[in-house]
Design a protein around this motif. Structure first.
Motif, short mmCIF file in Angstrom:
data_model
loop_
_atom_site.label_atom_id
_atom_site.label_comp_id
_atom_site.label_asym_id
_atom_site.label_seq_id
_atom_site.Cartn_x
_atom_site.Cartn_y
_atom_site.Cartn_z
N UNK A 1 38.20 43.62 18.56
CA UNK A 1 36.96 44.38 18.51
C UNK A 1 35.82 43.54 17.96
N UNK A 2 36.08 42.77 16.91
CA UNK A 2 35.07 41.89 16.35
C UNK A 2 34.66 40.81 17.36
N UNK A 3 35.63 40.33 18.13
CA UNK A 3 35.32 39.35 19.16
C UNK A 3 34.36 39.92 20.19
N UNK A 4 34.59 41.18 20.58
CA UNK A 4 33.69 41.84 21.52
C UNK A 4 32.29 42.02 20.91
N UNK A 5 32.25 42.48 19.65
CA UNK A 5 30.96 42.71 18.99
C UNK A 5 30.20 41.42 18.75
N UNK A 6 30.92 40.32 18.56
CA UNK A 6 30.26 39.03 18.40
C UNK A 6 29.36 38.73 19.60
N UNK A 7 29.86 39.07 20.79
CA UNK A 7 29.09 38.83 22.01
C UNK A 7 28.06 39.93 22.24
N UNK A 8 28.50 41.17 22.18
CA UNK A 8 27.60 42.27 22.53
C UNK A 8 26.46 42.45 21.54
N UNK A 9 26.65 42.04 20.29
CA UNK A 9 25.58 42.13 19.29
C UNK A 9 24.83 40.82 19.12
N UNK A 10 25.09 39.89 20.01
CA UNK A 10 24.29 38.65 20.03
C UNK A 10 24.47 37.76 18.83
N UNK A 11 25.73 37.55 18.40
CA UNK A 11 26.04 36.66 17.28
C UNK A 11 25.43 37.14 15.96
N UNK A 12 25.48 38.44 15.72
CA UNK A 12 25.03 38.96 14.43
C UNK A 12 25.84 38.29 13.32
N UNK A 13 25.17 37.69 12.33
CA UNK A 13 25.89 36.88 11.32
C UNK A 13 27.04 37.62 10.62
N UNK A 14 26.83 38.87 10.25
CA UNK A 14 27.89 39.59 9.53
C UNK A 14 29.12 39.77 10.41
N UNK A 15 28.91 39.92 11.72
CA UNK A 15 30.03 40.07 12.65
C UNK A 15 30.72 38.73 12.87
N UNK A 16 29.92 37.68 13.01
CA UNK A 16 30.49 36.33 13.19
C UNK A 16 31.34 35.96 11.97
N UNK A 17 30.81 36.22 10.78
CA UNK A 17 31.56 35.93 9.56
C UNK A 17 32.83 36.78 9.49
#
Length: 342
Positions: A113-129
């Motif tokens: 899910x985090x992998x998906x959000x990394x892309x769909x949210x445009x590399x949002x730092x909190x998600x990338x971390x």
């Protein structure tokens, strides 16, 4: 089962390395959709497929090398997910380590899910971390599963609070490293030991705001100001010093105390890996974050985590052995007393 766990651990290390490589080559949005790439299961290659892809995503022209970096990472991550689900299924069927088996499946789903959000949210730092921490957590869980499958843990044992504290300190440092990378702050400070600028006069706590405002459609290449990036980088370096000092003292104390050869050996490995990690950190600064060194820095952080986990597990396993030895002695003396009554 143990061979499967070893394979999963090795695969998790590869996934962490590929994740770092993808992030450091600015390929996090190499494929603007998920789980495929421009609507396909592989990177478009023919002229027709490329034209269709760029028409579907006009804001993101295809860069084949970045797309392949991202998709190879996804292929390996997907393989790891399938392997973890298979291992969990075997464990549940055998009624062994059911809690950790279920936890591994929950974690791998959350990581996807985090992998998906990394892309769909445009590399949002909190998600990338969070995605980085999820990968480290998956590796740690699989490694713990392997260790406890070899020897059970003792119950009602006094916790090794200094080991747990060291683990907590290291996790904070890994998170700070993830935040530094996610905000493109790795080269914000070019001097040693801290920074080439007067960072104390412009330290900005808002550099750690979990939801910074983005300046476009995504967070690619960072949205923090120069001073904020310096704040992030310097904080990562300061905590690195705290982490290195604490882990070094912890390992030396374990070597000097009367512990088992296993514990002393693992403490010695911790010192070796720690020194390697410090050296890689310094090399990143001196050589302006070369790709190979930066990827190695990520992987060495994973090795540090495994070293500490092995020490925590050894603490509880040694207690198990001690309990068994005491029980065996009590049985032995009991047999002697029954054979020679007063």
């Amino acid at each position: 089962m143990q061979k499967g766990l070893i394979a999963a651990i090795l695969l998790a290390v590869v996934v962490i390395g590929l994740g770092a490589f993808t992030r450091l080559t600015d390929a996090g949005l190499g494929c603007p959709d998920w789980p495929g790439c421009y609507g396909r299961l592989a990177v478009p290659q023919t002229a027709e497929h490329i034209e269709h892809a760029e028409n579907a995503f006009p804001e993101r022209p295809l860069e084949a090398h970045k797309a392949w970096n991202e998709m190879i990472h996804r292929y390996f991550a997907g393989s790891l997910g399938l392997l973890v689900v298979g291992l969990a299924g075997v464990a549940l069927w055998r009624k062994q380590h059911r809690f950790i088996a279920v936890a591994s499946v929950v974690l791998i789903v959350f990581q996807a899910l985090l992998g998906m959000l990394t892309v769909t949210l445009g590399l949002m730092p909190i998600v990338v971390m969070g995605h980085l921490l999820g990968g480290f957590s998956m590796l740690a869980l699989l490694f713990t599963w392997l260790l406890i499958s070899q020897r059970p843990l003792a119950k009602n044992v006094r916790s090794g609070r200094w080991l747990w504290l060291g683990l907590a300190i290291l996790v904070v440092q890994i998170a700070l490293g993830g935040w530094t990378s996610a905000n493109y702050s790795a080269i914000s400070c070019q001097g040693l030991p801290l920074c080439h600028e007067d960072w104390t006069a412009s330290y900005q706590v808002d550099a750690f705001h979990p939801l910074p405002e983005r300046s476009g459609d995504n967070y690619e290449f960072g949205v923090l100001s120069h001073q904020q990036r310096i704040t992030v980088h310097v904080t990562h370096r300061i905590w690195a010093g705290v982490t290195a000092f604490y882990l070094l003292v912890l390992a030396l104390s374990l070597i000097q105390q009367r512990h088992s050869d296993i514990t002393r050996g693992r403490a010695s490995r911790l010192i070796f890996v720690l020194l390697m990690q410090v050296g890689l950190g310094v090399a990143n600064v001196l050589w302006q974050v070369p790709l190979a060194v930066a990827v190695a820095h990520n992987l060495m952080a994973a090795m540090l985590l495994l070293c500490l986990i092995s020490l925590v597990v050894a603490h509880y396993q040694s207690a198990t052995l001690s309990s068994k030895r005491v029980l065996q002695k009590e049985r032995h003396y009991g047999e002697i007393e029954r054979a020679n009554p007063a």
